[in-house]
Motif scaffolding. Structure first.
Motif, mmCIF file in Angstrom:
data_model
loop_
_atom_site.group_PDB
_atom_site.id
_atom_site.type_symbol
_atom_site.label_atom_id
_atom_site.label_comp_id
_atom_site.label_asym_id
_atom_site.label_seq_id
_atom_site.Cartn_x
_atom_site.Cartn_y
_atom_site.Cartn_z
ATOM 1 N N GLY A 114 0.830 -1.193 0.000
ATOM 2 C CA GLY A 114 0.000 0.000 0.000
ATOM 3 C C GLY A 114 0.865 1.243 0.000
ATOM 4 O O GLY A 114 2.079 1.170 -0.193
ATOM 5 N N GLU A 115 0.248 2.377 0.229
ATOM 6 C CA GLU A 115 1.005 3.624 0.281
ATOM 7 C C GLU A 115 0.300 4.640 1.170
ATOM 8 O O GLU A 115 -0.921 4.629 1.322
ATOM 9 C CB GLU A 115 1.192 4.208 -1.120
ATOM 10 C CG GLU A 115 -0.100 4.581 -1.820
ATOM 11 C CD GLU A 115 0.130 5.229 -3.183
ATOM 12 O OE1 GLU A 115 1.292 5.510 -3.517
ATOM 13 O OE2 GLU A 115 -0.872 5.452 -3.902
ATOM 14 N N ILE A 116 1.116 5.483 1.766
ATOM 15 C CA ILE A 116 0.619 6.622 2.534
ATOM 16 C C ILE A 116 0.988 7.884 1.753
ATOM 17 O O ILE A 116 2.167 8.139 1.491
ATOM 18 C CB ILE A 116 1.226 6.671 3.946
ATOM 19 C CG1 ILE A 116 0.785 5.468 4.761
ATOM 20 C CG2 ILE A 116 0.825 7.964 4.664
ATOM 21 C CD1 ILE A 116 1.404 5.400 6.154
ATOM 22 N N ILE A 117 -0.018 8.639 1.358
ATOM 23 C CA ILE A 117 0.205 9.859 0.586
ATOM 24 C C ILE A 117 0.085 11.049 1.534
ATOM 25 O O ILE A 117 -0.944 11.226 2.199
ATOM 26 C CB ILE A 117 -0.809 9.982 -0.559
ATOM 27 C CG1 ILE A 117 -0.702 8.769 -1.485
ATOM 28 C CG2 ILE A 117 -0.594 11.283 -1.327
ATOM 29 C CD1 ILE A 117 -1.762 8.719 -2.565
ATOM 30 N N THR A 118 1.150 11.830 1.610
ATOM 31 C CA THR A 118 1.135 13.022 2.461
ATOM 32 C C THR A 118 1.141 14.266 1.578
ATOM 33 O O THR A 118 1.100 14.185 0.350
ATOM 34 C CB THR A 118 2.357 13.041 3.396
ATOM 35 O OG1 THR A 118 3.543 13.306 2.616
ATOM 36 C CG2 THR A 118 2.517 11.706 4.116
ATOM 37 N N ASP A 119 1.196 15.422 2.206
ATOM 38 C CA ASP A 119 1.233 16.662 1.441
ATOM 39 C C ASP A 119 2.581 16.882 0.771
ATOM 40 O O ASP A 119 2.764 17.853 0.026
ATOM 41 C CB ASP A 119 0.905 17.854 2.355
ATOM 42 C CG ASP A 119 1.819 17.926 3.564
ATOM 43 O OD1 ASP A 119 2.550 16.938 3.833
ATOM 44 O OD2 ASP A 119 1.807 18.955 4.258
ATOM 45 N N ARG A 120 3.532 15.961 1.021
ATOM 46 C CA ARG A 120 4.862 16.115 0.430
ATOM 47 C C ARG A 120 5.200 14.998 -0.568
ATOM 48 O O ARG A 120 5.716 15.263 -1.649
ATOM 49 C CB ARG A 120 5.929 16.143 1.526
ATOM 50 C CG ARG A 120 5.803 17.335 2.467
ATOM 51 C CD ARG A 120 6.933 17.353 3.466
ATOM 52 N NE ARG A 120 6.723 18.370 4.484
ATOM 53 C CZ ARG A 120 7.499 18.530 5.545
ATOM 54 N NH1 ARG A 120 8.555 17.736 5.707
ATOM 55 N NH2 ARG A 120 7.242 19.469 6.440
ATOM 56 N N LYS A 121 4.912 13.765 -0.180
ATOM 57 C CA LYS A 121 5.306 12.655 -1.049
ATOM 58 C C LYS A 121 4.494 11.414 -0.705
ATOM 59 O O LYS A 121 3.620 11.432 0.154
ATOM 60 C CB LYS A 121 6.797 12.361 -0.916
ATOM 61 C CG LYS A 121 7.245 12.070 0.506
ATOM 62 C CD LYS A 121 8.753 11.858 0.546
ATOM 63 C CE LYS A 121 9.227 11.632 1.982
ATOM 64 N NZ LYS A 121 10.692 11.418 2.061
ATOM 65 N N SER A 122 4.845 10.322 -1.380
ATOM 66 C CA SER A 122 4.159 9.049 -1.168
ATOM 67 C C SER A 122 5.134 8.061 -0.528
ATOM 68 O O SER A 122 6.288 7.961 -0.950
ATOM 69 C CB SER A 122 3.645 8.497 -2.504
ATOM 70 O OG SER A 122 3.141 7.201 -2.345
ATOM 71 N N HIS A 123 4.668 7.347 0.487
ATOM 72 C CA HIS A 123 5.495 6.356 1.180
ATOM 73 C C HIS A 123 4.902 4.963 0.954
ATOM 74 O O HIS A 123 3.726 4.738 1.227
ATOM 75 C CB HIS A 123 5.530 6.639 2.684
ATOM 76 C CG HIS A 123 6.079 7.976 3.040
ATOM 77 N ND1 HIS A 123 7.404 8.187 3.377
ATOM 78 C CD2 HIS A 123 5.463 9.192 3.121
ATOM 79 C CE1 HIS A 123 7.586 9.469 3.658
ATOM 80 N NE2 HIS A 123 6.427 10.107 3.518
#
Length: 432
Positions: A138-147
C-alpha cells in the motif's frame, strides 16, 4: 371440546329432526335448551380457560432477550434509531491517524492500526485469511510525497470480547443464555501497518492511505458498523429505596413504563453491590445493601415486531426461536436429549433454520476435515469435561442457499446451540 361442540351443533339437532311425535319433540327440545346446552356451553368455557391457563404458565419470557444483528455503513446509521444501536457508539466517529502516531509506532517497533475493514465472504475464506500472516502492499500519501507501506490483516476481537461481556451480564442477572447469532462478527479485520519505506516527518500531513488486498480486494467493505438491538443506559432508581424483606438490604425500583414492558432488561452490576435482581411486569427491582438512591448501568434489549421486519441492506438476523408452544415448553424442561428427533427439533427451532435440513448425526472418535463450523460460545469454559477426551458429534446438513455468504455462520450458530445441550461431545457441522 370438539366432541361437545358436535353434540350441540350436529348430534342433538339430527336426533330431534328424526322424532315424529311433535309433543315429545317439543319436550326434549325444551330440556336440551334449558339444561344440556347450557351445560355444554359451560364446559366449553371451562376448557378454554384451562387451555389459556396452561399457555400462560409457559410464558415466552425468553423472547424478551432475543438479540438482532446487522451491519450498515456509518453514513446510513441513524442517531435516533430506537431499535438498532452500534455495538460501540465510538464506531460512528471519524478516526484519523496522524503522522505523529505512525512515527511514534515505527520508533517503538509497534504495529499500528490504520483502519478496520469488513470482508464480505464466507467463513472458509475468512478462516484462511485469519490463519495467514500474509502482508499486502500500500502507500501513505502526504502533502509532500508518497510512502510505500506493508500491511497485514488481523481479526478484530473487540466485538467478540463484547459478546463475552454480554454473556457475563446474563449470568449475573440469572437469565438463561441463548447463543448469539452474529454471522458478521468474525468478518471484521484490523488493517495493521507493519512497515514503511522512508521516514514520515512529524509535520507531514497525511492525505490518503491506500492498500490492496489482491484477490481479497473484491470482498472489502469500508466504514462498516456492527449494529444490534442492545442499548446501554444509565438510569436512576425511582424514589427512595425500600427495606427488603430481610431487613438488611434495600429494594431499588426502576419503572419500565416509559422504557417499554416488552423489552428485556439486564443490570450490569458489581456483584458486591447487588444481591439479587428481579423483574415484574412494571418494574425492574434491584436488591442492594445501598441505602441511598443510585444510578445503574442497564442493558435494554429492544423488542419491536414492526422493526424486526425492517428492510436492511444486509440481512437482519437473530437468535430468536420460532414461536410455538412446543418450543416454549421444551425450554422449561431439564430432560436429557437422547433422540435424533429432539436434536432435529432444536436444529429447526430458530428463524435461520429455514436455510437447512439435518441429514445425519454421527458419533466419531476424531474430527472430520470437512467440518466448516466454529463455536460461537468458545468463551464458555467447561471445567468438568476435558476437550481432548470428548468424542465428536458430526452433524451433516444440506442447504439450497450456498450462495449466501453467511451460510456457514448461520450453521455455526445452530451447531453451537446444539453444543449447549451436549457438553460431553464436541459438536461440528458440515454442509453436504
Amino acid at each position: 371440546m370438539e366432541d361437545m361442540t358436535n353434540l350441540k351443533d350436529v348430534i342433538i339437532p339430527e336426533r330431534l329432526s328424526k322424532m315424529k311425535d311433535l309433543q315429545q319433540h317439543k319436550l326434549l327440545n325444551d330440556i336440551m335448551r334449558d339444561f344440556l346446552i347450557n351445560l355444554i356451553d359451560y364446559q366449553d368455557n371451562a376448557n378454554k380457560k384451562l387451555v389459556e391457563r396452561v399457555f400462560s404458565e409457559v410464558q415466552d419470557v425468553e423472547s424478551r432477550y432475543d438479540i438482532f444483528v446487522t451491519i450498515a455503513q456509518k453514513e446510513n446509521v441513524s442517531p435516533i434509531d430506537e431499535f438498532l444501536f452500534p455495538v460501540f457508539p465510538e464506531d460512528l466517529e471519524i478516526k484519523e491517524i496522524s503522522s505523529l502516531d505512525i512515527l511514534d509506532g515505527i520508533k517503538k517497533g509497534e504495529d499500528i492500526k490504520l483502519s478496520t475493514v469488513f470482508l464480505k465472504c464466507g467463513y472458509t475464506v475468512i478462516r484462511e485469511i485469519a490463519k495467514s500472516a500474509r502482508k499486502f502492499s500500500g502507500e501513505i500519501i502526504t502533502d509532500r510525497k508518497s510512502h510505500r507501506i506493508k500491511v497485514k490483516l488481523v481479526q478484530n476481537k473487540s466485538y467478540s470480547d463484547e459478546v463475552e461481556n454480554i454473556y457475563n451480564i446474563f449470568q449475573k442477572n440469572s437469565v438463561a443464555w441463548k447463543t448469539l447469532n452474529n454471522p458478521y462478527l468474525n468478518k471484521f479485520f484490523d488493517v495493521i501497518l507493519t512497515g514503511c519505506e522512508g521516514m514520515i516527518e512529524e509535520d507531514e500531513e497525511i492525505q490518503e492511505i491506500n492498500f490492496n488486498l489482491e484477490e481479497h480486494e473484491q470482498y472489502r467493505l469500508s466504514d462498516m458498523v456492527l449494529l444490534w438491538n442492545v442499548q446501554k443506559l444509565n438510569l436512576k432508581s425511582d424514589g427512595f429505596p425500600m427495606p427488603a424483606i430481610d431487613n438488611v438490604n434495600f429494594e431499588h425500583s426502576i419503572s419500565l413504563s416509559k422504557l417499554g414492558y416488552e423489552n428485556g432488561y439486564l443490570v450490569d452490576v458489581n456483584e458486591a453491590l447487588v444481591k439479587y435482581i428481579k423483574r415484574t411486569e412494571e418494574d425492574l427491582i434491584i436488591i442492594s445493601p445501598m441505602e441511598l438512591a443510585s444510578t445503574w448501568d442497564i442493558l435494554k434489549i429492544a423488542q419491536n415486531p414492526e422493526e424486526e421486519k425492517r428492510k436492511t441492506k444486509y440481512e437482519l438476523v437473530s437468535n430468536r426461536r420460532k414461536p410455538g408452544f412446543i418450543n416454549r415448553f421444551a425450554q422449561k424442561q431439564n430432560s436429557l436429549i437422547r433422540t435424533k428427533g429432539e436434536i432435529s427439533r432444536i436444529a429447526n427451532s430458530f428463524d435461520v433454520s429455514k436455510y437447512f435440513e439435518l441429514i445425519s448425526i454421527d458419533i466419531l472418535q476424531g474430527k472430520v476435515g470437512s467440518s466448516t463450523t466454529y463455536d460461537l460460545n468458545a468463551f464458555i469454559v467447561d471445567d468438568i469435561r476435558i476437550g481432548n477426551d470428548k468424542k465428536i458429534m458430526h452433524l451433516k446438513f444440506k442447504s439450497d442457499h450456498m450462495d449466501n455468504f453467511l451460510i456457514h455462520d448461520h450453521l455455526s450458530f445452530i451447531v453451537s446451540e446444539i453444543q449447549m445441550y451436549f457438553p460431553e461431545y464436541e459438536c461440528e457441522g458440515e454442509l453436504v
